[in-house]
Design an enzyme around this catalytic site. Structure first.
Site, short mmCIF file in Angstrom:
data_model
loop_
_atom_site.label_atom_id
_atom_site.label_comp_id
_atom_site.label_asym_id
_atom_site.label_seq_id
_atom_site.Cartn_x
_atom_site.Cartn_y
_atom_site.Cartn_z
N ARG A 107 7.69 10.16 1.84
CA ARG A 107 7.88 10.26 0.40
C ARG A 107 6.90 11.25 -0.22
NH1 ARG A 107 5.94 5.75 -3.96
NH2 ARG A 107 6.90 6.77 -5.73
N ARG A 133 -0.78 13.19 -13.98
CA ARG A 133 0.65 13.35 -13.73
C ARG A 133 1.45 13.20 -15.04
NH1 ARG A 133 2.41 9.97 -8.73
NH2 ARG A 133 4.20 11.37 -8.96
N TYR A 141 1.57 12.00 -2.10
CA TYR A 141 1.10 10.71 -1.57
C TYR A 141 0.48 10.79 -0.18
CZ TYR A 141 3.76 8.99 -5.55
OH TYR A 141 4.21 8.76 -6.81
N GLU A 195 -6.77 -2.52 -8.57
CA GLU A 195 -5.52 -1.75 -8.70
C GLU A 195 -5.78 -0.38 -8.09
OE1 GLU A 195 -4.41 -1.18 -12.82
OE2 GLU A 195 -3.05 0.47 -12.31
N HIS A 213 -4.17 3.50 -6.80
CA HIS A 213 -3.09 4.50 -6.77
C HIS A 213 -3.53 5.64 -5.87
CE1 HIS A 213 -1.10 2.41 -9.97
NE2 HIS A 213 -2.28 2.31 -10.57
N ALA A 245 5.50 1.96 -9.12
CA ALA A 245 6.11 2.19 -10.44
C ALA A 245 6.00 0.96 -11.35
CB ALA A 245 7.57 2.58 -10.25
N PRO A 294 7.08 -1.06 -4.93
CA PRO A 294 8.30 -0.31 -4.60
C PRO A 294 8.05 1.10 -4.06
CG PRO A 294 8.52 -1.35 -6.74
CD PRO A 294 7.12 -1.62 -6.27
N ASN A 295 8.82 1.43 -3.04
CA ASN A 295 8.87 2.76 -2.42
C ASN A 295 7.67 3.10 -1.55
OD1 ASN A 295 11.41 3.51 -3.65
ND2 ASN A 295 10.29 3.70 -5.57
N ASN A 352 -1.43 -1.91 -4.91
CA ASN A 352 -0.84 -0.68 -5.43
C ASN A 352 0.53 -1.08 -5.97
OD1 ASN A 352 0.35 1.72 -6.03
ND2 ASN A 352 -0.31 2.79 -4.19
C1 DQA Z 1 1.52 5.31 -7.33
C2 DQA Z 1 1.67 6.04 -8.67
C3 DQA Z 1 2.89 5.52 -9.42
O1 DQA Z 1 3.04 6.22 -10.63
C4 DQA Z 1 4.14 5.73 -8.60
O2 DQA Z 1 5.27 5.19 -9.27
C5 DQA Z 1 4.03 5.19 -7.23
C6 DQA Z 1 2.79 5.36 -6.50
C7 DQA Z 1 0.38 5.94 -6.47
O3 DQA Z 1 -0.02 5.29 -5.50
O4 DQA Z 1 -0.08 7.04 -6.76
O5 DQA Z 1 5.01 4.71 -6.66
O6 DQA Z 1 1.16 3.96 -7.58
#
Ligand code: DQA
Length: 149
Positions: free
Chosen positions: A20, A110, A25, A101, A103, A80, A12-13, A77
């Protein structure tokens, strides 16, 4: 030798990358990250398939689809969903290929709620905090694992 296929999954997102919170990011869009990764995959002899969804169920369906295919590795990735989804954890636990995984941000630097990954103990490994370079690190890691197996 047949080309090995790697599935790249973004949650998501992440379709909003570039716009964003760029201070967290980065400024690259997901398309730019994917294009770079595709270039990196060519000399490694790997074929990439990209999937992004804002919907948990769609990501689960994709993982079930992969279960029936001959996939050599997964870069995910989970965004959330990392911190919330037992369902995603259970789906990934079905797979026997390497799962990385990743990020973009260092989730441990964070907010407290980002420190917990529901997936960290069932994936092959986690990369966190290297921005878009993390995807490249994940691809190299999987390529090395494939070569050594
Ligand atoms: C994320 C870190 C997550 O906490 C966050 O909700 C994201 C992006 C990252 O790539 O740093 O959407 O996965």
């Amino acid at each position: 030798m047949a080309t090995k296929k790697i599935q790249v999954i973004n949650g998501p997102n992440l379709n909003m990358l570039g716009k964003r919170e760029p201070e967290i990011y980065g400024s690259l869009t997901l398309d730019q990250i994917n294009t770079d990764l595709e270039q990196q995959a060519i000399p490694l002899g790997l074929e990439l398939d990209f999937f992004q969804s804002n919907h948990e169920g769609a990501i689960l369906d994709k993982i079930h689809e992969i279960f029936n295919e001959n996939i050599a590795g997964i870069i995910i990735n989970p965004a959330a969903l990392t911190h919330t989804s037992v369902a995603l954890r259970d789906a990934l636990a079905l797979l026997s290929c390497p799962v990385v995984e990743i990020h973009l941000s260092n989730i441990y630097k964070r907010e407290d709620f980002r420190h917990k990954s529901m997936l960290a103990d069932i994936v092959t490994g986690q990369i966190s905090g290297f921005g878009h370079y993390g995807y490249k690190m994940a691809l190299n890691a999987i390529a090395n694992m494939i070569n050594e197996s």
